[in-house]
Design a protein around this motif. Structure first.
Motif, PDB file in Angstrom:
ATOM      1  N   ASN A  87      12.006 -22.629  49.320  1.00 51.82           N
ATOM      2  CA  ASN A  87      13.264 -23.146  48.803  1.00 51.82           C
ATOM      3  C   ASN A  87      13.632 -22.384  47.539  1.00 51.82           C
ATOM      4  N   GLY A  88      14.806 -21.748  47.542  1.00 53.40           N
ATOM      5  CA  GLY A  88      15.211 -20.908  46.422  1.00 53.40           C
ATOM      6  C   GLY A  88      15.377 -21.673  45.129  1.00 53.40           C
ATOM      7  N   ALA A  89      15.874 -22.915  45.196  1.00 58.76           N
ATOM      8  CA  ALA A  89      16.055 -23.703  43.976  1.00 58.76           C
ATOM      9  C   ALA A  89      14.702 -24.036  43.347  1.00 58.76           C
ATOM     10  N   GLY A 133      18.035 -30.990  45.433  1.00 56.34           N
ATOM     11  CA  GLY A 133      18.507 -32.357  45.580  1.00 56.34           C
ATOM     12  C   GLY A 133      17.543 -33.295  46.253  1.00 56.34           C
ATOM     13  N   GLY A 134      16.296 -32.860  46.475  1.00 56.47           N
ATOM     14  CA  GLY A 134      15.318 -33.724  47.133  1.00 56.47           C
ATOM     15  C   GLY A 134      14.918 -34.910  46.277  1.00 56.47           C
ATOM     16  N   ALA A 135      14.343 -35.926  46.928  1.00 59.70           N
ATOM     17  CA  ALA A 135      14.035 -37.184  46.253  1.00 59.70           C
ATOM     18  C   ALA A 135      12.805 -37.091  45.353  1.00 59.70           C
ATOM     19  N   LEU A 136      11.814 -36.276  45.728  1.00 61.84           N
ATOM     20  CA  LEU A 136      10.579 -36.161  44.962  1.00 61.84           C
ATOM     21  C   LEU A 136      10.286 -34.693  44.690  1.00 61.84           C
ATOM     22  N   VAL A 137       9.732 -34.419  43.517  1.00 64.44           N
ATOM     23  CA  VAL A 137       9.296 -33.062  43.185  1.00 64.44           C
ATOM     24  C   VAL A 137       7.967 -33.148  42.450  1.00 64.44           C
ATOM     25  N   TYR A 174       5.828 -33.657  51.375  1.00 66.38           N
ATOM     26  CA  TYR A 174       6.526 -32.463  50.904  1.00 66.38           C
ATOM     27  C   TYR A 174       6.805 -31.486  52.043  1.00 66.38           C
ATOM     28  N   ASP A 175       8.031 -30.959  52.048  1.00 63.01           N
ATOM     29  CA  ASP A 175       8.404 -29.994  53.077  1.00 63.01           C
ATOM     30  C   ASP A 175       9.101 -28.765  52.498  1.00 63.01           C
ATOM     31  N   ASP A 176       9.384 -28.753  51.194  1.00 58.63           N
ATOM     32  CA  ASP A 176      10.000 -27.611  50.513  1.00 58.63           C
ATOM     33  C   ASP A 176       9.071 -27.119  49.410  1.00 58.63           C
ATOM     34  N   THR A 190       3.832 -23.449  41.104  1.00 59.29           N
ATOM     35  CA  THR A 190       4.303 -23.875  42.409  1.00 59.29           C
ATOM     36  C   THR A 190       5.055 -25.188  42.264  1.00 59.29           C
ATOM     37  N   ASN A 191       6.287 -25.238  42.741  1.00 65.25           N
ATOM     38  CA  ASN A 191       7.072 -26.456  42.786  1.00 65.25           C
ATOM     39  C   ASN A 191       7.205 -26.916  44.230  1.00 65.25           C
ATOM     40  N   LEU A 192       6.911 -28.171  44.472  1.00 63.97           N
ATOM     41  CA  LEU A 192       7.052 -28.759  45.796  1.00 63.97           C
ATOM     42  C   LEU A 192       8.115 -29.851  45.749  1.00 63.97           C
ATOM     43  N   GLY A 193       8.812 -30.029  46.857  1.00 60.11           N
ATOM     44  CA  GLY A 193       9.846 -31.053  46.924  1.00 60.11           C
ATOM     45  C   GLY A 193       9.884 -31.713  48.290  1.00 60.11           C
ATOM     46  N   SER A 194      10.379 -32.932  48.295  1.00 55.19           N
ATOM     47  CA  SER A 194      10.578 -33.670  49.532  1.00 55.19           C
ATOM     48  C   SER A 194      12.071 -33.760  49.807  1.00 55.19           C
ATOM     49  N   SER A 195      12.500 -33.171  50.902  1.00 57.04           N
ATOM     50  CA  SER A 195      13.921 -33.162  51.238  1.00 57.04           C
ATOM     51  C   SER A 195      14.405 -34.522  51.716  1.00 57.04           C
TER      52      SER A 195
END
Length: 318
Positions: A87-89, A133-137, A174-176, A190-195
């Motif tokens: 994910n680029g962001a 814009g994901g809910a969790l990071v 996490y998927d991003d 490393t940044n992880l996010g949940s879309s």
């Protein structure tokens, strides 16, 4: 959050402290694996500065970041977890924080307003500033001086030895993800996010080391990861973990680790007693394991009230 869930977090940290302090402890630095932040809502409030251009990475630095990301996805695939999408962001936020750490000779995950390279106080702020814009990071950081793809892979393997980092990096929600690295061999962030996309997985419990895993490090130093109990031995075997989803409830009744060839049982140290509820289970072999040796660990546990017995055979490295 319920009273029972708060107790789960206390037990995971191994300390009788408040929820905020426990979550802060999970975000602490580990000498062997860097540092990590607990999952946080991407809308958490704090000061944010719209990011400017990041420091340009050299090709070798980009290779190390790619290796770091690839190794994490390889492990997740072997465990039956869904792959992380680049994910680029999140990558931009990770790169900006890596640059901030290098520019300010800093460590950790918080940034100070007014310092060079500031883009947001916390990971949630930085991810939002870059448009995620994901809910969790969440954020993890690996130190050292990696330059190549292979060195980036090695730093991820080392990061996964630390159980609190491991539980975050392998969380199924996490998927991003995106990885950034300061130029000239700086920290890997490393940044992880949940879309928020629907999760469809064939299982709800994950063991680490997982079945068939090879080359696992025989030893671990608990003092290298902030958030672990202070009274653990200075050196143990690599921790064993059983986890579900981030907010799952786990209770075990039996757990054992054996050397396959000799049948010898290895003593385990845990911060959670059998029958108690926890958000995840961590077991420390009381002594370093033997190199180049096959082990099997077995556990009977309830994950979200679903009881099952599971086992995994793994081999230590040199």
């Amino acid at each position: 959050m319920s009273h029972h869930k708060r107790r789960d977090y206390f037990r995971l940290c191994g300390q009788s402290i408040g929820l905020a302090a426990c979550l802060a402890a999970l975000a602490g630095c580990g000498g062997g694996g860097g540092a990590s932040d607990t999952a946080a809502p991407a809308s958490a409030p704090s000061a944010v500065v719209v990011p400017g251009p990041a420091v340009v990475q050299a090709g070798a630095d980009a290779d190390a970041a790619a290796g770091h990301f690839a190794q994490l996805n390889a492990v997740r695939a072997q465990m039956g977890l869904r792959a992380l999408r680049w994910n680029g962001a999140l990558a931009g936020a990770a790169q900006a924080h890596a640059d901030y750490l290098a520019l300010n000779q800093a460590a950790g995950h918080e940034e100070e307003v007014g310092r060079p390279g500031f883009t947001g106080c916390y990971i949630a702020d930085r991810a939002r500033a870059f448009g995620y814009g994901g809910a969790l990071v969440q954020e993890t950081k690996a130190g050292g001086q990696p330059f190549t793809f292979a060195q980036g892979q090695t730093r991820m393997r080392e990061l996964l030895l630390a159980p609190l980092h491991r539980l975050q990096l392998l969380a199924p929600e996490y998927d991003d993800a995106g990885v950034g690295m300061a130029a000239a061999g700086g920290p890997l962030v490393t940044n992880l996010g949940s879309s928020g996309a629907r999760i469809t997985l064939s299982q709800r419990r994950w063991m680490y080391p997982f079945d068939g895993m090879e080359g696992i490090a025989p030893s671990f130093m608990p003092g290298s990861e902030v958030g672990l109990a202070d009274d653990l031995p200075s050196t143990t075997g690599t921790p064993l973990t059983l986890s579900g989803f981030t907010f799952s409830m786990l209770v075990y009744s039996e757990v054992a680790l054996f050397e396959v060839q000799s049948g010898e049982q290895v003593a385990l140290i845990t911060r959670v007693r059998a029958g108690e509820t926890s958000g995840a289970l961590i077991f420390f072999p009381a002594q370093p394991l033997k190199p180049l040796t096959r082990y099997v660990w077995r556990i009977t546990a309830s994950v979200d009230r679903q009881v099952a017995s599971s086992s995994a055979t793994f081999t230590t490295g040199a």
